[in-house]
Design a protein around this motif. Structure first.
Motif, PDB file in Angstrom:
ATOM      1  N   PRO A 142      14.184  71.046  25.059  1.00 50.58           N
ATOM      2  CA  PRO A 142      14.437  72.057  26.021  1.00 50.58           C
ATOM      3  C   PRO A 142      13.430  73.069  26.382  1.00 50.58           C
ATOM      4  N   GLN A 143      13.535  73.465  27.565  1.00 55.56           N
ATOM      5  CA  GLN A 143      12.430  74.448  27.962  1.00 55.56           C
ATOM      6  C   GLN A 143      13.240  75.777  28.145  1.00 55.56           C
ATOM      7  N   ILE A 144      12.300  76.935  28.048  1.00 52.49           N
ATOM      8  CA  ILE A 144      12.903  78.360  28.158  1.00 52.49           C
ATOM      9  C   ILE A 144      13.524  78.544  29.452  1.00 52.49           C
ATOM     10  N   GLY A 145      14.648  78.892  29.555  1.00 49.70           N
ATOM     11  CA  GLY A 145      15.269  79.453  30.891  1.00 49.70           C
ATOM     12  C   GLY A 145      16.058  78.226  31.684  1.00 49.70           C
ATOM     13  N   SER A 146      16.007  77.078  30.883  1.00 51.21           N
ATOM     14  CA  SER A 146      16.759  75.950  31.376  1.00 51.21           C
ATOM     15  C   SER A 146      18.434  76.181  30.988  1.00 51.21           C
ATOM     16  N   LYS A 147      19.323  75.617  31.952  1.00 52.19           N
ATOM     17  CA  LYS A 147      20.793  75.682  31.825  1.00 52.19           C
ATOM     18  C   LYS A 147      21.336  74.354  31.133  1.00 52.19           C
ATOM     19  N   PRO A 148      22.107  74.278  30.305  1.00 53.11           N
ATOM     20  CA  PRO A 148      22.830  73.296  29.708  1.00 53.11           C
ATOM     21  C   PRO A 148      24.140  72.940  30.393  1.00 53.11           C
ATOM     22  N   PHE A 149      24.356  71.457  30.460  1.00 54.19           N
ATOM     23  CA  PHE A 149      25.707  71.046  30.741  1.00 54.19           C
ATOM     24  C   PHE A 149      26.632  71.139  29.443  1.00 54.19           C
ATOM     25  N   PHE A 150      27.954  71.075  29.639  1.00 55.48           N
ATOM     26  CA  PHE A 150      28.985  71.042  28.513  1.00 55.48           C
ATOM     27  C   PHE A 150      30.017  69.830  28.716  1.00 55.48           C
ATOM     28  N   ALA A 151      30.213  69.136  27.762  1.00 58.72           N
ATOM     29  CA  ALA A 151      31.261  68.060  28.117  1.00 58.72           C
ATOM     30  C   ALA A 151      32.265  68.087  26.679  1.00 58.72           C
ATOM     31  N   PHE A 152      33.543  68.296  27.235  1.00 58.15           N
ATOM     32  CA  PHE A 152      34.472  68.257  26.107  1.00 58.15           C
ATOM     33  C   PHE A 152      35.433  67.141  26.442  1.00 58.15           C
ATOM     34  N   ILE A 153      35.307  66.350  25.204  1.00 55.68           N
ATOM     35  CA  ILE A 153      36.283  64.912  25.413  1.00 55.68           C
ATOM     36  C   ILE A 153      37.178  65.110  24.363  1.00 55.68           C
ATOM     37  N   GLY A 154      38.315  64.842  24.975  1.00 59.52           N
ATOM     38  CA  GLY A 154      39.679  64.772  24.118  1.00 59.52           C
ATOM     39  C   GLY A 154      40.583  65.680  24.527  1.00 59.52           C
ATOM     40  N   GLU A 155      41.824  65.350  24.513  1.00 59.98           N
ATOM     41  CA  GLU A 155      43.023  66.470  25.065  1.00 59.98           C
ATOM     42  C   GLU A 155      43.173  67.409  23.930  1.00 59.98           C
ATOM     43  N   HIS A 175      25.997  78.985  26.531  1.00 64.08           N
ATOM     44  CA  HIS A 175      25.727  78.781  28.041  1.00 64.08           C
ATOM     45  C   HIS A 175      24.807  79.804  28.611  1.00 64.08           C
ATOM     46  N   GLY A 176      24.458  80.752  28.001  1.00 65.21           N
ATOM     47  CA  GLY A 176      23.072  81.508  28.328  1.00 65.21           C
ATOM     48  C   GLY A 176      23.709  82.585  29.655  1.00 65.21           C
ATOM     49  N   GLU A 177      22.645  82.871  30.355  1.00 61.43           N
ATOM     50  CA  GLU A 177      22.840  83.896  31.477  1.00 61.43           C
ATOM     51  C   GLU A 177      23.688  83.402  32.482  1.00 61.43           C
ATOM     52  N   ALA A 178      24.815  84.176  33.201  1.00 64.14           N
ATOM     53  CA  ALA A 178      25.146  83.445  34.156  1.00 64.14           C
ATOM     54  C   ALA A 178      24.444  83.488  35.489  1.00 64.14           C
ATOM     55  N   VAL A 179      24.367  82.382  36.237  1.00 63.54           N
ATOM     56  CA  VAL A 179      23.746  82.509  37.545  1.00 63.54           C
ATOM     57  C   VAL A 179      24.559  82.024  38.776  1.00 63.54           C
ATOM     58  N   THR A 180      24.074  82.308  39.979  1.00 60.99           N
ATOM     59  CA  THR A 180      24.817  82.073  41.133  1.00 60.99           C
ATOM     60  C   THR A 180      24.098  80.655  41.852  1.00 60.99           C
ATOM     61  N   ASN A 181      22.809  80.555  41.748  1.00 57.98           N
ATOM     62  CA  ASN A 181      22.020  79.463  42.321  1.00 57.98           C
ATOM     63  C   ASN A 181      21.376  78.810  41.309  1.00 57.98           C
ATOM     64  N   LEU A 182      21.125  77.363  41.282  1.00 60.21           N
ATOM     65  CA  LEU A 182      20.668  76.372  39.907  1.00 60.21           C
ATOM     66  C   LEU A 182      20.035  75.696  40.577  1.00 60.21           C
ATOM     67  N   ASN A 183      18.610  75.454  40.258  1.00 62.29           N
ATOM     68  CA  ASN A 183      17.853  74.211  40.390  1.00 62.29           C
ATOM     69  C   ASN A 183      18.232  73.277  39.620  1.00 62.29           C
ATOM     70  N   LEU A 184      18.048  71.785  40.248  1.00 65.39           N
ATOM     71  CA  LEU A 184      18.379  70.849  39.525  1.00 65.39           C
ATOM     72  C   LEU A 184      17.553  70.367  38.238  1.00 65.39           C
ATOM     73  N   ALA A 185      16.180  70.951  38.545  1.00 66.90           N
ATOM     74  CA  ALA A 185      14.901  70.609  37.507  1.00 66.90           C
ATOM     75  C   ALA A 185      15.571  71.355  36.273  1.00 66.90           C
ATOM     76  N   GLY A 186      16.099  72.519  36.591  1.00 67.75           N
ATOM     77  CA  GLY A 186      16.561  73.599  35.390  1.00 67.75           C
ATOM     78  C   GLY A 186      17.424  72.857  34.693  1.00 67.75           C
TER      79      GLY A 186
END
Length: 326
Positions: A142-155, A175-186
């Protein structure tokens, strides 16, 4: 009136003023910093867990390596040192690791409000695998400033209170800092959380590899890069209703003004209602009629009056003609 014993000192140096301005309340808050602490006794597994959490949150975390024997988050008065460190480092999240016979490999994750303990979740670490145990390309790290996905599996994440609370804390932690626009490469990684039982989850960290798919949207592959572990929920403490209500307040400047007589529909979009008063046609004044209309009416009236005398003369002549013939 008696004078107050509390004295307030105004900062004289510019550096101190700038530091206080950074810590002052803001309308749009920046990313939350995490404080990482060690207990009186820790195990090798727990030390590795704390170190890798620190590496995953490089820019927004503070790690203290000294052992702290006065921190007891769940006990009354045991959070004093924790709140002191939180205020000193300006951190609103903390991760505290301790190890004992009763609670081995114990990890406490919590949140702070106004540098006071807001809520707590205590988990036990089992089946831990570090990043070094996974063989992968170092470019996928992971690179500095990148944003992660979260997947919670299960009821259970929606039905069980312990896992629901753990889900909220983990989201705040990573989750880090909240952003409004996101680049797919990030977006280069994803955290997977699978509910194995009402009090146990499987937590792992994967990297996203983008490959060609023949379309504009690339094909994504998951590569497990670690860390990977089982988290067993032991204890948790929810926030008080009064503190929660105060923490959830929104500044008036950020609240959207309510539009009257407007309803938003997912299909039709924005729908508005217009209220018009009843039109009383009988009482509408006609004083402001244009001059052209008045002239046309006047000419029509004069024209009508001019035809009437001619018609009368014709009728009189027709009545007199038979009398002359006799």
């Amino acid at each position: 009136m008696a004078r107050s014993a509390v004295k307030f000192k105004t900062p004289k140096q510019g550096r101190i003023k700038r530091e206080l301005e950074k810590r002052a309340p803001k309308l749009v808050e920046t990313g939350k910093k995490t404080l990482i602490l060690h207990g009186t006794k820790t195990s090798g597994v727990l030390n590795t867990v704390l170190t890798e959490i620190y590496h995953l949150k490089r820019t927004d975390s503070v790690k203290y390596s000294r052992k702290n024997d006065k921190i007891r988050p769940f006990e009354t008065g045991g959070e004093t040192s924790l709140e002191f460190f939180s205020q000193k480092s300006d951190c609103s999240l903390f991760v505290y690791g301790s190890h004992s016979k009763k609670r081995p490999n114990n990890l406490v994750v919590g949140r702070m409000y106004d540098h006071k303990v807001y809520d707590l979740v205590e988990v036990g670490i089992e089946n831990f695998r570090s990043m070094e145990s996974f063989s992968y390309d170092k470019k996928l790290a992971p690179q500095i400033g990148s944003k992660p996905f979260f997947a919670f599996i299960g009821e259970a994440f929606e039905n069980v209170d312990e896992l629901k609370h753990l889900k909220e804390v983990l989201l705040d932690l990573f989750h880090g800092e909240a952003v409004t626009n996101l680049n797919l490469a990030g977006v280069d990684r994803v955290y997977l959380c699978t509910a194995l039982s009402p009090n146990r989850i499987f937590f792992t960290h994967c990297a996203l590899r983008l490959k060609k798919s023949g379309t504009v949207v690339p094909r994504m592959e998951l590569v497990e890069v670690g860390p990977s572990m089982d988290m067993v929920v032991r204890r948790h403490r929810l926030p008080d209703d009064g503190i929660k209500k105060e923490a959830m307040k929104i500044a008036p400047e950020l609240m959207k003004k309510k539009e009257k007589n407007v309803v938003k529909d997912a299909i039709q979009g924005k729908i508005g209602k217009i209220y018009m008063p009843d039109q009383k046609v009988g009482s509408v004044p006609f004083n402001n009629i244009s001059k052209g209309v008045k002239r046309e009416r006047r000419e029509a009236k004069m024209k009508g009056e001019g035809h009437k005398p001619a018609e009368k003369k014709q009728k009189q002549e027709q009545e007199q003609e038979p009398e002359q013939e006799e």
